[in-house]
Design a protein around this motif. Structure first.
Motif, PDB file in Angstrom:
ATOM      1  N   ILE A 167       0.825  -1.208   0.000  1.00 15.25           N
ATOM      2  CA  ILE A 167       0.000   0.000   0.000  1.00 15.25           C
ATOM      3  C   ILE A 167       0.864   1.264   0.000  1.00 15.25           C
ATOM      4  O   ILE A 167       0.438   2.328  -0.438  1.00 15.25           O
ATOM      5  N   ILE A 168       2.112   1.166   0.476  1.00 19.81           N
ATOM      6  CA  ILE A 168       3.046   2.295   0.437  1.00 19.81           C
ATOM      7  C   ILE A 168       3.876   2.166  -0.835  1.00 19.81           C
ATOM      8  O   ILE A 168       4.669   1.237  -0.991  1.00 19.81           O
ATOM      9  N   SER A 169       3.704   3.115  -1.758  1.00 17.94           N
ATOM     10  CA  SER A 169       4.336   3.024  -3.080  1.00 17.94           C
ATOM     11  C   SER A 169       5.690   3.706  -3.131  1.00 17.94           C
ATOM     12  O   SER A 169       6.622   3.199  -3.766  1.00 17.94           O
ATOM     13  N   GLU A 195     -20.232   0.367   5.809  1.00 13.96           N
ATOM     14  CA  GLU A 195     -21.491  -0.379   5.818  1.00 13.96           C
ATOM     15  C   GLU A 195     -21.321  -1.812   5.343  1.00 13.96           C
ATOM     16  O   GLU A 195     -22.040  -2.723   5.783  1.00 13.96           O
ATOM     17  N   ASN A 196     -20.359  -2.023   4.432  1.00  9.33           N
ATOM     18  CA  ASN A 196     -20.156  -3.370   3.876  1.00  9.33           C
ATOM     19  C   ASN A 196     -18.947  -4.081   4.485  1.00  9.33           C
ATOM     20  O   ASN A 196     -18.585  -5.174   4.031  1.00  9.33           O
ATOM     21  N   HIS A 197     -18.319  -3.436   5.463  1.00 11.84           N
ATOM     22  CA  HIS A 197     -17.196  -4.047   6.192  1.00 11.84           C
ATOM     23  C   HIS A 197     -16.117  -4.543   5.230  1.00 11.84           C
ATOM     24  O   HIS A 197     -15.682  -5.708   5.292  1.00 11.84           O
ATOM     25  N   ILE A 198     -15.693  -3.662   4.343  1.00 18.03           N
ATOM     26  CA  ILE A 198     -14.698  -4.021   3.343  1.00 18.03           C
ATOM     27  C   ILE A 198     -13.309  -4.034   3.973  1.00 18.03           C
ATOM     28  O   ILE A 198     -12.859  -3.030   4.543  1.00 18.03           O
ATOM     29  N   GLY A 199     -12.639  -5.157   3.902  1.00 15.51           N
ATOM     30  CA  GLY A 199     -11.301  -5.280   4.457  1.00 15.51           C
ATOM     31  C   GLY A 199     -10.239  -4.797   3.487  1.00 15.51           C
ATOM     32  O   GLY A 199     -10.526  -4.311   2.390  1.00 15.51           O
ATOM     33  N   ALA A 200      -8.990  -4.935   3.888  1.00 11.87           N
ATOM     34  CA  ALA A 200      -7.870  -4.461   3.070  1.00 11.87           C
ATOM     35  C   ALA A 200      -7.589  -5.416   1.913  1.00 11.87           C
ATOM     36  O   ALA A 200      -8.031  -6.576   1.904  1.00 11.87           O
ATOM     37  N   ASN A 201      -6.889  -4.895   0.910  1.00 10.56           N
ATOM     38  CA  ASN A 201      -6.382  -5.669  -0.231  1.00 10.56           C
ATOM     39  C   ASN A 201      -7.474  -6.289  -1.103  1.00 10.56           C
ATOM     40  O   ASN A 201      -7.269  -7.333  -1.723  1.00 10.56           O
ATOM     41  N   LYS A 202      -8.623  -5.643  -1.160  1.00 14.79           N
ATOM     42  CA  LYS A 202      -9.683  -6.086  -2.062  1.00 14.79           C
ATOM     43  C   LYS A 202      -9.492  -5.462  -3.442  1.00 14.79           C
ATOM     44  O   LYS A 202      -8.793  -4.467  -3.611  1.00 14.79           O
ATOM     45  N   GLN A 221      -7.523   3.894  -3.171  1.00 16.85           N
ATOM     46  CA  GLN A 221      -6.471   3.054  -2.590  1.00 16.85           C
ATOM     47  C   GLN A 221      -6.277   3.380  -1.108  1.00 16.85           C
ATOM     48  O   GLN A 221      -6.108   2.483  -0.278  1.00 16.85           O
ATOM     49  N   TYR A 222      -6.294   4.683  -0.801  1.00 21.32           N
ATOM     50  CA  TYR A 222      -6.132   5.101   0.589  1.00 21.32           C
ATOM     51  C   TYR A 222      -7.302   4.608   1.451  1.00 21.32           C
ATOM     52  O   TYR A 222      -7.106   4.042   2.535  1.00 21.32           O
ATOM     53  N   ILE A 223      -8.516   4.792   0.976  1.00 22.64           N
ATOM     54  CA  ILE A 223      -9.701   4.460   1.770  1.00 22.64           C
ATOM     55  C   ILE A 223      -9.829   2.954   1.981  1.00 22.64           C
ATOM     56  O   ILE A 223     -10.112   2.483   3.087  1.00 22.64           O
ATOM     57  N   PHE A 224      -9.590   2.178   0.918  1.00 19.92           N
ATOM     58  CA  PHE A 224      -9.794   0.732   0.992  1.00 19.92           C
ATOM     59  C   PHE A 224      -8.514  -0.042   1.314  1.00 19.92           C
ATOM     60  O   PHE A 224      -8.527  -1.278   1.342  1.00 19.92           O
ATOM     61  N   LYS A 225      -7.405   0.666   1.517  1.00 20.07           N
ATOM     62  CA  LYS A 225      -6.128   0.040   1.870  1.00 20.07           C
ATOM     63  C   LYS A 225      -5.733  -1.045   0.882  1.00 20.07           C
ATOM     64  O   LYS A 225      -5.436  -2.188   1.246  1.00 20.07           O
ATOM     65  N   THR A 226      -5.731  -0.665  -0.379  1.00 20.29           N
ATOM     66  CA  THR A 226      -5.361  -1.594  -1.439  1.00 20.29           C
ATOM     67  C   THR A 226      -4.840  -0.817  -2.639  1.00 20.29           C
ATOM     68  O   THR A 226      -5.250   0.325  -2.860  1.00 20.29           O
ATOM     69  N   ASN A 227      -3.948  -1.424  -3.387  1.00 26.33           N
ATOM     70  CA  ASN A 227      -3.490  -0.808  -4.631  1.00 26.33           C
ATOM     71  C   ASN A 227      -4.340  -1.220  -5.823  1.00 26.33           C
ATOM     72  O   ASN A 227      -4.156  -0.707  -6.931  1.00 26.33           O
ATOM     73  N   LYS A 228      -5.285  -2.129  -5.578  1.00 25.77           N
ATOM     74  CA  LYS A 228      -6.100  -2.684  -6.673  1.00 25.77           C
ATOM     75  C   LYS A 228      -7.429  -1.930  -6.772  1.00 25.77           C
ATOM     76  O   LYS A 228      -8.497  -2.455  -6.450  1.00 25.77           O
ATOM     77  N   ASP A 268     -15.265  -9.302 -12.208  1.00 26.86           N
ATOM     78  CA  ASP A 268     -13.835  -9.519 -11.956  1.00 26.86           C
ATOM     79  C   ASP A 268     -13.363  -8.810 -10.692  1.00 26.86           C
ATOM     80  O   ASP A 268     -12.200  -8.952 -10.309  1.00 26.86           O
ATOM     81  N   TYR A 269     -14.249  -8.081 -10.042  1.00 28.79           N
ATOM     82  CA  TYR A 269     -13.877  -7.264  -8.886  1.00 28.79           C
ATOM     83  C   TYR A 269     -14.645  -7.705  -7.647  1.00 28.79           C
ATOM     84  O   TYR A 269     -15.778  -8.212  -7.740  1.00 28.79           O
ATOM     85  N   ASP A 270     -14.037  -7.484  -6.499  1.00 26.53           N
ATOM     86  CA  ASP A 270     -14.699  -7.824  -5.236  1.00 26.53           C
ATOM     87  C   ASP A 270     -15.831  -6.853  -4.923  1.00 26.53           C
ATOM     88  O   ASP A 270     -16.834  -7.250  -4.309  1.00 26.53           O
ATOM     89  N   CYS A 271     -15.662  -5.589  -5.325  1.00 20.64           N
ATOM     90  CA  CYS A 271     -16.650  -4.563  -5.012  1.00 20.64           C
ATOM     91  C   CYS A 271     -16.818  -3.642  -6.207  1.00 20.64           C
ATOM     92  O   CYS A 271     -15.830  -3.292  -6.875  1.00 20.64           O
ATOM     93  N   PHE A 272     -18.051  -3.229  -6.454  1.00 10.76           N
ATOM     94  CA  PHE A 272     -18.343  -2.219  -7.481  1.00 10.76           C
ATOM     95  C   PHE A 272     -19.103  -1.075  -6.806  1.00 10.76           C
ATOM     96  O   PHE A 272     -20.128  -1.288  -6.161  1.00 10.76           O
ATOM     97  N   ILE A 273     -18.572   0.145  -6.976  1.00  3.56           N
ATOM     98  CA  ILE A 273     -19.184   1.322  -6.354  1.00  3.56           C
ATOM     99  C   ILE A 273     -19.486   2.330  -7.450  1.00  3.56           C
ATOM    100  O   ILE A 273     -18.584   2.757  -8.178  1.00  3.56           O
TER     101      ILE A 273
END
Length: 524
Positions: free
Chosen positions: A132-134, A465-472, A492-499, A515-520
């Motif tokens: 997460i740190i680039s 609300e959806n309890h989204i964890g890191a690296n999704k 990336q900052y909010i969801f703690k992921t580079n994806k 193909d994605y864990d979450c769509f917003i």
């Protein structure tokens, strides 16, 4: 509970201040900066030893206890803090201003906010596992102070902003030494703080350019004020100052070298050993960090300080690119009128005050410091910055204002301390008022676009609300194309992921939401 913790931190700071005041013969205005540099350097050492949390709590608890020891032993301690009242007043105003602020600036999402949050939530520095740190080669000293001060409070974006603003103010407060004996100078100190806090890097972001300039000014002012004899032992305080300034950013080592050179020139016989010690401290602290980066990370990010990276970046540019960069850079240098006004002020003050040698030296110092700094900037664009950014002189405004802040404060400090003539002061006052007008006008007419804030709140609401964890793997749909990658970095900052993938209405790229864990969807 938060209020109790804040009181605890405040009393610990007072305990530290009393300890420094008794053990070292320093002016009170230097104490906040000594505190910032000491705490930051301590966290840096603790980070390398994997003892961040334990060491920070021991630091605060120890000086909390020391405060009550001084209360019990010495009843007249209030007089020691007669110069700190203004620090507390302005510090309180900064706290009120930032209390409801949160991260919105691009660079908070891309790096500075990420690393500050990471340290507080993990109690360790990042390593190769933490993708997460680039920008892994960036020194983290500003984040170490944020960690050291706010770790007992836990992570909060506004706490981070307040801590960073106090670090900046601690360096600027040194300037009060040259102003406190004059009501008009004190007034200008307060007015000019608006320029310091809002012109280059606003205090509602964690970018470090202003911190570099102000901390470097505080360091060289400390060297100017003291002879560092063995009796007062003030030279011990130089070491955390040099570590702090050196590791704010890769480029800040330049200001450490200026301070070391000045330390040598000012009093060669008495200070040469101390200068060598400070040089070795600077060298070793930077080397320890570079070795940590070299042995820990494969991907270092831009502005990495190694020959291979310099060759690669330079190799991207052809002869035409270098010519265009050079022309643009020279034009930008001569477009800056403020430095020429500052030089003119020194020259006029020189003739108005019977040609004192100190102003002649100040003129030479200003010309040499500015010229070498700009030469370093030029080589950075050629060897360190990617071709596209270099052709646009990306970040030049921030880099220019860093040296501008530094030199304006140094020149004003010397003139205010040494010359009482009205003509000398009024020229500095005029420049300060002129420079303060633009940020003041911007503050008074601030019509912030709430779009980014609204979108950030929606992303955070979805995460919670959806309890989204890191690296999704996250897909976000926007109304328009995210050309600057602002929302990509925000996501990336909010969801703690580079994806994080950003799409938009009428995007021609074929994307399968499955193909994605979450769509917003933020396009509505």
């Amino acid at each position: 509970m938060i209020f109790i913790k804040i009181i605890f931190l405040l009393l610990a700071f007072l305990g530290f201040s009393l300890f420094i005041k008794e053990k070292f013969s320093v002016d009170t205005v230097f104490i906040p900066f000594i505190y910032v540099s000491t705490l930051s350097s301590l966290v840096y050492i603790l980070a390398m030893l994997s003892m961040m949390k334990e060491g920070v709590y021991i630091f605060h608890i120890s000086f909390f206890v020391i405060f009550f020891y001084y209360i019990y032993k010495k009843k007249d301690i209030a007089i020691i803090f007669k110069d700190l009242y203004l620090f507390f007043i302005i510090g309180l105003l900064l706290t009120f201003y930032l209390y409801n602020k949160e991260f919105i600036h691009y660079d908070n999402f891309s790096h500075w906010g990420r690393i500050s949050r990471f340290l507080i939530e993990n109690d360790r520095i990042n390593d190769s596992r933490d993708t997460i740190i680039s920008f892994n080669s960036y020194p983290q000293m500003s984040a170490y102070f944020i960690y050291g001060l706010t770790r007992p409070l836990g992570f909060s974006e506004n706490y981070n902003l307040i801590a960073n603003a106090l670090a900046i103010f601690s360096g600027y407060f040194v300037f009060y030494k040259a102003c406190k004996k004059s009501i008009l100078n004190t007034l200008m100190f307060c007015i000019f703080s608006i320029y310091i806090f809002f012109d280059n890097i606003s205090i509602d972001t964690l970018l470090v350019d202003t911190l570099i300039a102000i901390s470097s000014f505080a360091l060289i002012s400390f060297i100017y004020e003291y002879t560092f004899s063995k009796k007062d032992k003030n030279y011990y305080l130089l070491f955390p100052m040099f570590i702090f300034v050196t590791l704010i950013k890769n480029s800040s080592i330049y200001f450490s070298m200026i301070a070391i050179a000045y330390l040598c020139i000012r009093n060669r016989k008495d200070n040469i050993k101390i200068a060598i010690s400070c040089f070795l401290t600077t060298l070793f602290s930077q080397k320890i960090w570079s070795n940590h980066v070299k042995h820990t990370f494969d991907n270092l990010g831009k502005h990495s300080m190694n020959l291979t990276e310099y060759r690669n970046v330079f190799g991207e540019k052809n002869k035409s690119d270098i010519i265009n960069i050079t022309k643009s850079f020279i034009q930008a240098v001569f477009d800056d009128k403020i430095i020429f006004i500052l030089l003119l002020i020194i020259i006029l003050a020189y003739f108005c005050n019977k040609r004192p040698s100190i102003l002649k030296k100040l003129l030479i110092f200003t010309v040499v410091s500015y010229s070498l700094y700009q030469l370093g900037n030029y080589f950075m664009y050629i060897f360190s910055m990617p071709k596209g950014e270099a052709l646009q002189l990306a970040g030049y405004g921030r880099y220019l204002k860093t040296i501008r802040f530094y030199l304006i404060l140094v020149v004003s400090y010397i003139i205010f301390l040494n010359f009482k003539t009205f003509y000398s002061k009024i020229m500095i006052w005029g420049l300060m008022i002129y420079l303060t007008l633009n940020p003041l006008k911007a503050l008074m007419n601030k019509n912030t676009d709430k779009t980014a804030q609204i979108n950030k709140n929606m992303l955070e609401k979805y995460r919670d609300e959806n309890h989204i964890g890191a690296n999704k793997n996250i897909l976000v749909k926007m109304k328009e194309k995210d050309g600057s990658y602002y929302y990509a970095y925000m996501g990336q900052y909010i969801f703690k992921t580079n994806k994080v993938k950003i799409t938009y209405i009428n995007d021609e790229e074929k994307i399968n939401k499955n193909d994605y864990d979450c769509f917003i969807d933020l396009s509505k």
